[in-house]
Design a protein around this motif. Structure first.
Motif, PDB file in Angstrom:
ATOM      1  N   ARG A 189       0.828  -1.214   0.000  1.00 29.42           N
ATOM      2  CA  ARG A 189       0.000   0.000   0.000  1.00 29.42           C
ATOM      3  C   ARG A 189       0.861   1.264   0.000  1.00 29.42           C
ATOM      4  O   ARG A 189       0.428   2.311  -0.475  1.00 29.42           O
ATOM      5  N   LEU A 190       2.062   1.170   0.560  1.00 32.78           N
ATOM      6  CA  LEU A 190       2.960   2.322   0.581  1.00 32.78           C
ATOM      7  C   LEU A 190       3.816   2.388  -0.685  1.00 32.78           C
ATOM      8  O   LEU A 190       4.024   3.470  -1.241  1.00 32.78           O
ATOM      9  N   SER A 191       4.315   1.243  -1.137  1.00 35.25           N
ATOM     10  CA  SER A 191       5.255   1.246  -2.254  1.00 35.25           C
ATOM     11  C   SER A 191       4.583   1.501  -3.601  1.00 35.25           C
ATOM     12  O   SER A 191       5.201   2.072  -4.500  1.00 35.25           O
ATOM     13  N   THR A 192       3.323   1.097  -3.752  1.00 29.85           N
ATOM     14  CA  THR A 192       2.645   1.290  -5.037  1.00 29.85           C
ATOM     15  C   THR A 192       2.497   2.774  -5.388  1.00 29.85           C
ATOM     16  O   THR A 192       2.897   3.194  -6.484  1.00 29.85           O
ATOM     17  N   PRO A 193       1.949   3.618  -4.494  1.00 27.68           N
ATOM     18  CA  PRO A 193       1.891   5.040  -4.845  1.00 27.68           C
ATOM     19  C   PRO A 193       3.269   5.690  -4.918  1.00 27.68           C
ATOM     20  O   PRO A 193       3.468   6.635  -5.686  1.00 27.68           O
ATOM     21  N   ALA A 194       4.229   5.180  -4.134  1.00 27.85           N
ATOM     22  CA  ALA A 194       5.583   5.737  -4.217  1.00 27.85           C
ATOM     23  C   ALA A 194       6.197   5.464  -5.580  1.00 27.85           C
ATOM     24  O   ALA A 194       6.827   6.349  -6.182  1.00 27.85           O
ATOM     25  N   ARG A 195       6.010   4.248  -6.093  1.00 21.93           N
ATOM     26  CA  ARG A 195       6.520   3.926  -7.424  1.00 21.93           C
ATOM     27  C   ARG A 195       5.837   4.763  -8.494  1.00 21.93           C
ATOM     28  O   ARG A 195       6.474   5.202  -9.456  1.00 21.93           O
ATOM     29  N   LEU A 196       4.541   4.983  -8.341  1.00 14.28           N
ATOM     30  CA  LEU A 196       3.809   5.792  -9.309  1.00 14.28           C
ATOM     31  C   LEU A 196       4.370   7.209  -9.363  1.00 14.28           C
ATOM     32  O   LEU A 196       4.544   7.794 -10.437  1.00 14.28           O
ATOM     33  N   LEU A 197       4.671   7.771  -8.202  1.00  7.80           N
ATOM     34  CA  LEU A 197       5.219   9.126  -8.148  1.00  7.80           C
ATOM     35  C   LEU A 197       6.624   9.186  -8.726  1.00  7.80           C
ATOM     36  O   LEU A 197       6.968  10.119  -9.458  1.00  7.80           O
ATOM     37  N   ARG A 198       7.434   8.198  -8.430  1.00  8.23           N
ATOM     38  CA  ARG A 198       8.827   8.228  -8.871  1.00  8.23           C
ATOM     39  C   ARG A 198       8.986   7.894 -10.353  1.00  8.23           C
ATOM     40  O   ARG A 198       9.788   8.511 -11.054  1.00  8.23           O
ATOM     41  N   ARG A 199       8.239   6.913 -10.837  1.00  6.85           N
ATOM     42  CA  ARG A 199       8.534   6.335 -12.143  1.00  6.85           C
ATOM     43  C   ARG A 199       7.610   6.784 -13.260  1.00  6.85           C
ATOM     44  O   ARG A 199       7.966   6.666 -14.433  1.00  6.85           O
ATOM     45  N   ARG A 200       6.427   7.295 -12.899  1.00 11.43           N
ATOM     46  CA  ARG A 200       5.473   7.608 -13.969  1.00 11.43           C
ATOM     47  C   ARG A 200       4.883   9.007 -13.878  1.00 11.43           C
ATOM     48  O   ARG A 200       4.102   9.398 -14.748  1.00 11.43           O
ATOM     49  N   THR A 201       5.249   9.764 -12.854  1.00 13.84           N
ATOM     50  CA  THR A 201       4.656  11.090 -12.676  1.00 13.84           C
ATOM     51  C   THR A 201       5.593  12.157 -13.222  1.00 13.84           C
ATOM     52  O   THR A 201       6.729  12.294 -12.763  1.00 13.84           O
ATOM     53  N   ALA A 202       5.099  12.938 -14.185  1.00 10.60           N
ATOM     54  CA  ALA A 202       5.895  14.010 -14.781  1.00 10.60           C
ATOM     55  C   ALA A 202       5.836  15.278 -13.947  1.00 10.60           C
ATOM     56  O   ALA A 202       6.812  16.019 -13.844  1.00 10.60           O
ATOM     57  N   ALA A 203       4.677  15.545 -13.347  1.00 16.39           N
ATOM     58  CA  ALA A 203       4.522  16.774 -12.560  1.00 16.39           C
ATOM     59  C   ALA A 203       3.349  16.624 -11.609  1.00 16.39           C
ATOM     60  O   ALA A 203       2.432  15.827 -11.846  1.00 16.39           O
ATOM     61  N   VAL A 204       3.403  17.376 -10.521  1.00 18.14           N
ATOM     62  CA  VAL A 204       2.311  17.449  -9.549  1.00 18.14           C
ATOM     63  C   VAL A 204       1.966  18.913  -9.349  1.00 18.14           C
ATOM     64  O   VAL A 204       2.850  19.740  -9.110  1.00 18.14           O
ATOM     65  N   ASN A 205       0.685  19.246  -9.447  1.00 17.25           N
ATOM     66  CA  ASN A 205       0.238  20.622  -9.256  1.00 17.25           C
ATOM     67  C   ASN A 205      -0.851  20.670  -8.199  1.00 17.25           C
ATOM     68  O   ASN A 205      -1.679  19.769  -8.113  1.00 17.25           O
ATOM     69  N   GLY A 206      -0.833  21.708  -7.400  1.00 18.11           N
ATOM     70  CA  GLY A 206      -1.879  21.885  -6.408  1.00 18.11           C
ATOM     71  C   GLY A 206      -1.321  22.390  -5.092  1.00 18.11           C
ATOM     72  O   GLY A 206      -0.115  22.621  -4.944  1.00 18.11           O
ATOM     73  N   GLU A 207      -2.210  22.593  -4.144  1.00 19.04           N
ATOM     74  CA  GLU A 207      -1.791  23.050  -2.828  1.00 19.04           C
ATOM     75  C   GLU A 207      -2.694  22.469  -1.750  1.00 19.04           C
ATOM     76  O   GLU A 207      -3.844  22.104  -2.014  1.00 19.04           O
ATOM     77  N   GLN A 208      -2.137  22.373  -0.564  1.00 20.10           N
ATOM     78  CA  GLN A 208      -2.893  21.962   0.608  1.00 20.10           C
ATOM     79  C   GLN A 208      -3.079  23.190   1.475  1.00 20.10           C
ATOM     80  O   GLN A 208      -2.111  23.813   1.896  1.00 20.10           O
ATOM     81  N   ARG A 209      -4.338  23.540   1.728  1.00 16.65           N
ATOM     82  CA  ARG A 209      -4.619  24.752   2.493  1.00 16.65           C
ATOM     83  C   ARG A 209      -5.050  24.376   3.902  1.00 16.65           C
ATOM     84  O   ARG A 209      -6.005  23.623   4.097  1.00 16.65           O
ATOM     85  N   LEU A 210      -4.327  24.886   4.905  1.00 15.98           N
ATOM     86  CA  LEU A 210      -4.614  24.586   6.294  1.00 15.98           C
ATOM     87  C   LEU A 210      -5.643  25.559   6.851  1.00 15.98           C
ATOM     88  O   LEU A 210      -5.911  26.623   6.270  1.00 15.98           O
ATOM     89  N   ASP A 211      -6.214  25.206   8.014  1.00 17.47           N
ATOM     90  CA  ASP A 211      -7.286  26.041   8.563  1.00 17.47           C
ATOM     91  C   ASP A 211      -6.795  27.368   9.128  1.00 17.47           C
ATOM     92  O   ASP A 211      -7.592  28.246   9.442  1.00 17.47           O
ATOM     93  N   ASP A 212      -5.440  27.527   9.267  1.00 19.92           N
ATOM     94  CA  ASP A 212      -4.924  28.818   9.733  1.00 19.92           C
ATOM     95  C   ASP A 212      -4.523  29.723   8.575  1.00 19.92           C
ATOM     96  O   ASP A 212      -3.917  30.767   8.764  1.00 19.92           O
ATOM     97  N   GLY A 213      -4.870  29.292   7.360  1.00 19.02           N
ATOM     98  CA  GLY A 213      -4.564  30.089   6.189  1.00 19.02           C
ATOM     99  C   GLY A 213      -3.271  29.729   5.485  1.00 19.02           C
ATOM    100  O   GLY A 213      -2.997  30.206   4.384  1.00 19.02           O
ATOM    101  N   THR A 214      -2.465  28.893   6.107  1.00 19.55           N
ATOM    102  CA  THR A 214      -1.209  28.468   5.483  1.00 19.55           C
ATOM    103  C   THR A 214      -1.494  27.533   4.315  1.00 19.55           C
ATOM    104  O   THR A 214      -2.371  26.673   4.392  1.00 19.55           O
ATOM    105  N   SER A 215      -0.766  27.698   3.269  1.00 19.00           N
ATOM    106  CA  SER A 215      -0.899  26.795   2.125  1.00 19.00           C
ATOM    107  C   SER A 215       0.434  26.111   1.863  1.00 19.00           C
ATOM    108  O   SER A 215       1.494  26.729   1.976  1.00 19.00           O
ATOM    109  N   ILE A 216       0.369  24.848   1.570  1.00 19.76           N
ATOM    110  CA  ILE A 216       1.560  24.055   1.269  1.00 19.76           C
ATOM    111  C   ILE A 216       1.479  23.635  -0.191  1.00 19.76           C
ATOM    112  O   ILE A 216       0.527  22.974  -0.608  1.00 19.76           O
TER     113      ILE A 216
END
Length: 251
Positions: A189-216
């Motif tokens: 369950r951990l290695s499958t998404p890790a492999r997808l990110l490392r071997r087949r993902t060209a780019a990741v776009n987006g942000e995580q917005r926290l409840d204090d207004g911080t965005s990651i």
């Protein structure tokens, strides 16, 4: 306020967190998948220490057989099939390496059948067959899935470790075998998404917005960090757990 994550240079282009580039020697080390090989060998030890009596010679032979079959053979066949580690090793080298390692493991199993018990025969046959079937994705890849991963690389090593010492399975042994299968599910369950990110993902776009207004800002490194971190921690923890329990059981 925005938090800008920093990618660790040179790490994201690796096909696995333990993989290295730099020549044949590093390719050979990467081919062993050291953290995962240690992880799965630990299942053999955990199965053995759950048995009423631990036979050091039988456990040593089982560990060597699984190192050859899984650490070398299975990983060589896996690389031969679709090059997940992108090594420079030739197909011929991989085929010979995998075949010799699997023959060595099978030979150890045959010796165990002759000197320990005929009941080891089904384990030897299954181990040889699943090493080829799973990693070369024979029969249309029907055996290359999460369920068979848990059976082949989690339950089976633990069962073998227990059986070569007890020549039977108790309730305690069965529970331990089920636990090792569960740990393999966790690994998958951990290695499958890790492999997808490392071997087949060209780019990741987006942000995580926290409840204090911080965005990651989301990136491959942000998404990979907890996956790789958990895999590294689990491989070390299970290896030390198996070593510690073995030290307790051995005189």
């Amino acid at each position: 306020m925005s938090v800008q994550p920093l990618d660790r240079a040179g790490r994201l282009d690796r096909p696995a967190f333990y993989a290295r580039h730099g020549g044949i020697s590093t390719d050979l080390v990467s081919l062993l998948h050291p953290p995962y090989t240690a992880w799965h060998l630990s299942y053999v030890v955990l199965g053995a220490v759950a048995a009423p009596r631990v036979h050091g010679d039988r456990l040593g032979a089982a560990l060597l057989a699984f190192f050859l079959a899984v650490g070398v053979g299975a990983h060589a066949f896996d690389e031969l099939h679709d090059r997940p580690l992108r090594t420079s090793l030739s197909n011929r080298t991989l085929a010979i390496t995998g075949s010799v390692a699997l023959l060595g493991a099978t030979g150890i199993g045959v010796a165990g059948i002759a000197t320990v018990s005929l009941t080891l025969a089904p384990l030897v046959l299954f181990g040889t067959a699943i090493c080829l079937t799973y990693n070369l994705e024979l029969f249309g890849g029907r055996f290359h899935n999460d369920a068979w991963f848990a059976i082949a690389w989690g339950a089976f090593p633990a069962l073998t470790g227990y059986w070569v010492n007890a020549l039977s399975v108790s309730l305690a042994g069965g529970l331990l075998i089920a636990a090792c299968a569960g740990f393999s599910v966790l690994q998958r369950r951990l290695s499958t998404p890790a492999r997808l990110l490392r071997r087949r993902t060209a780019a990741v776009n987006g942000e995580q917005r926290l409840d204090d207004g911080t965005s990651i800002e989301l990136s491959r490194s942000v998404l990979l960090a907890p996956l790789d971190g958990a895999l590294q921690a689990m491989s070390v923890a299970i290896t030390f757990l198996a070593a510690g329990l073995l030290a307790v059981r051995l005189p």
